[in-house]
Motif scaffolding. Structure first.
Motif, mmCIF file in Angstrom:
data_model
loop_
_atom_site.group_PDB
_atom_site.id
_atom_site.type_symbol
_atom_site.label_atom_id
_atom_site.label_comp_id
_atom_site.label_asym_id
_atom_site.label_seq_id
_atom_site.Cartn_x
_atom_site.Cartn_y
_atom_site.Cartn_z
ATOM 1 N N VAL A 73 0.857 -1.230 0.059
ATOM 2 C CA VAL A 73 0.109 0.082 0.208
ATOM 3 C C VAL A 73 0.861 1.349 0.055
ATOM 4 O O VAL A 73 1.867 1.479 0.779
ATOM 5 N N LEU A 74 0.653 2.138 -1.045
ATOM 6 C CA LEU A 74 1.290 3.414 -1.059
ATOM 7 C C LEU A 74 0.694 4.770 -0.509
ATOM 8 O O LEU A 74 1.464 5.550 0.008
ATOM 9 N N LYS A 75 -0.767 4.466 -0.372
ATOM 10 C CA LYS A 75 -1.406 5.770 -0.200
ATOM 11 C C LYS A 75 -2.755 5.053 0.544
ATOM 12 O O LYS A 75 -3.408 4.484 -0.113
ATOM 13 N N THR A 76 -3.393 5.729 1.664
ATOM 14 C CA THR A 76 -4.613 5.439 1.988
ATOM 15 C C THR A 76 -5.243 7.068 2.346
ATOM 16 O O THR A 76 -4.809 7.924 2.517
ATOM 17 N N THR A 77 -6.811 6.882 2.291
ATOM 18 C CA THR A 77 -7.462 7.968 2.517
ATOM 19 C C THR A 77 -8.309 7.450 3.523
ATOM 20 O O THR A 77 -9.083 6.437 3.333
ATOM 21 N N ILE A 78 -8.709 8.294 4.643
ATOM 22 C CA ILE A 78 -9.653 7.715 5.720
ATOM 23 C C ILE A 78 -10.393 8.958 5.827
ATOM 24 O O ILE A 78 -10.146 10.260 5.839
ATOM 25 N N PHE A 79 -11.771 8.470 5.635
ATOM 26 C CA PHE A 79 -12.899 9.465 6.037
ATOM 27 C C PHE A 79 -13.700 9.099 7.131
ATOM 28 O O PHE A 79 -13.950 7.901 7.602
ATOM 29 N N LEU A 80 -13.488 10.211 8.006
ATOM 30 C CA LEU A 80 -14.476 9.968 9.272
ATOM 31 C C LEU A 80 -15.582 10.816 9.642
ATOM 32 O O LEU A 80 -15.656 12.131 9.004
ATOM 33 N N LYS A 81 -16.718 10.427 10.028
ATOM 34 C CA LYS A 81 -17.930 11.057 10.288
ATOM 35 C C LYS A 81 -17.569 12.284 11.369
ATOM 36 O O LYS A 81 -18.192 13.218 11.357
ATOM 37 N N ASP A 82 -16.731 11.717 12.147
ATOM 38 C CA ASP A 82 -16.424 12.847 13.403
ATOM 39 C C ASP A 82 -14.669 12.786 13.542
ATOM 40 O O ASP A 82 -14.443 11.661 13.847
ATOM 41 N N ASN A 117 -19.299 5.474 10.139
ATOM 42 C CA ASN A 117 -18.517 6.336 11.012
ATOM 43 C C ASN A 117 -17.074 6.559 10.253
ATOM 44 O O ASN A 117 -16.379 7.587 10.503
ATOM 45 N N VAL A 118 -16.666 5.238 9.593
ATOM 46 C CA VAL A 118 -15.389 5.382 8.761
ATOM 47 C C VAL A 118 -15.223 4.653 7.602
ATOM 48 O O VAL A 118 -16.284 3.474 7.220
ATOM 49 N N GLU A 119 -14.631 5.271 6.482
ATOM 50 C CA GLU A 119 -14.389 4.643 5.337
ATOM 51 C C GLU A 119 -13.066 4.798 4.936
ATOM 52 O O GLU A 119 -12.640 6.165 5.125
ATOM 53 N N ILE A 120 -12.476 3.895 4.339
ATOM 54 C CA ILE A 120 -11.037 3.983 3.976
ATOM 55 C C ILE A 120 -10.778 3.183 2.420
ATOM 56 O O ILE A 120 -11.519 2.081 2.109
#
Length: 126
Positions: A73-82, A117-120
């Motif tokens: 894995v080179l890069k991740t994006t984490i999306f958080l509700k809060d 709450n979270v998406e990656i």
């Protein structure tokens, strides 16, 4: 371009018109994953640690289907509700990597699919 759709029954089916992942020219682009248990419609949202664990397990299944591991894995994006969830998510997320962590951004968003709450999402390479 050498483009291949990656799909595994060990990760949840897409909930829209997209693929779990696309592999092209040695790169793997994994769509954002949420905490749906594969093969069911069961969503884990009552505990952020368990939710993050399921998200990471879904990502691992897709990586494995493509013949890759978290070390690719080179890069991740984490999306958080809060953003108050950052520390808890970070603790679980970090357990899946060795010391060579990928690049990453973490952003708080107004809403996520299915009110999770979270998406990656991830980008990996062979």
């Amino acid at each position: 371009m050498d483009k291949k759709i990656i799909n595994t029954s060990h990760a949840p089916d897409p909930i829209g018109p997209y693929s779990q992942a696309v592999k092209a020219n040695g790169m793997l682009f994994i769509s954002g994953q949420v905490a749906i248990k594969p093969g069911t419609s069961e969503l884990i949202t009552d505990n952020i640690q368990k939710e993050t664990e399921q998200v990471m397990s879904n990502l691992k299944a897709i990586l494995n289907e493509a013949g890759l591991e978290f070390e690719h894995v080179l890069k991740t994006t984490i999306f958080l509700k809060d953003m108050s969830l950052f520390t808890s998510v970070n603790e679980v997320y970090g357990k899946f990597f060795n010391l060579n962590f990928p690049a990453r951004e973490t952003v708080a968003v107004k809403g996520l699919p299915k009110d999770v709450n979270v998406e990656i999402s991830m980008i990996a390479a062979e």
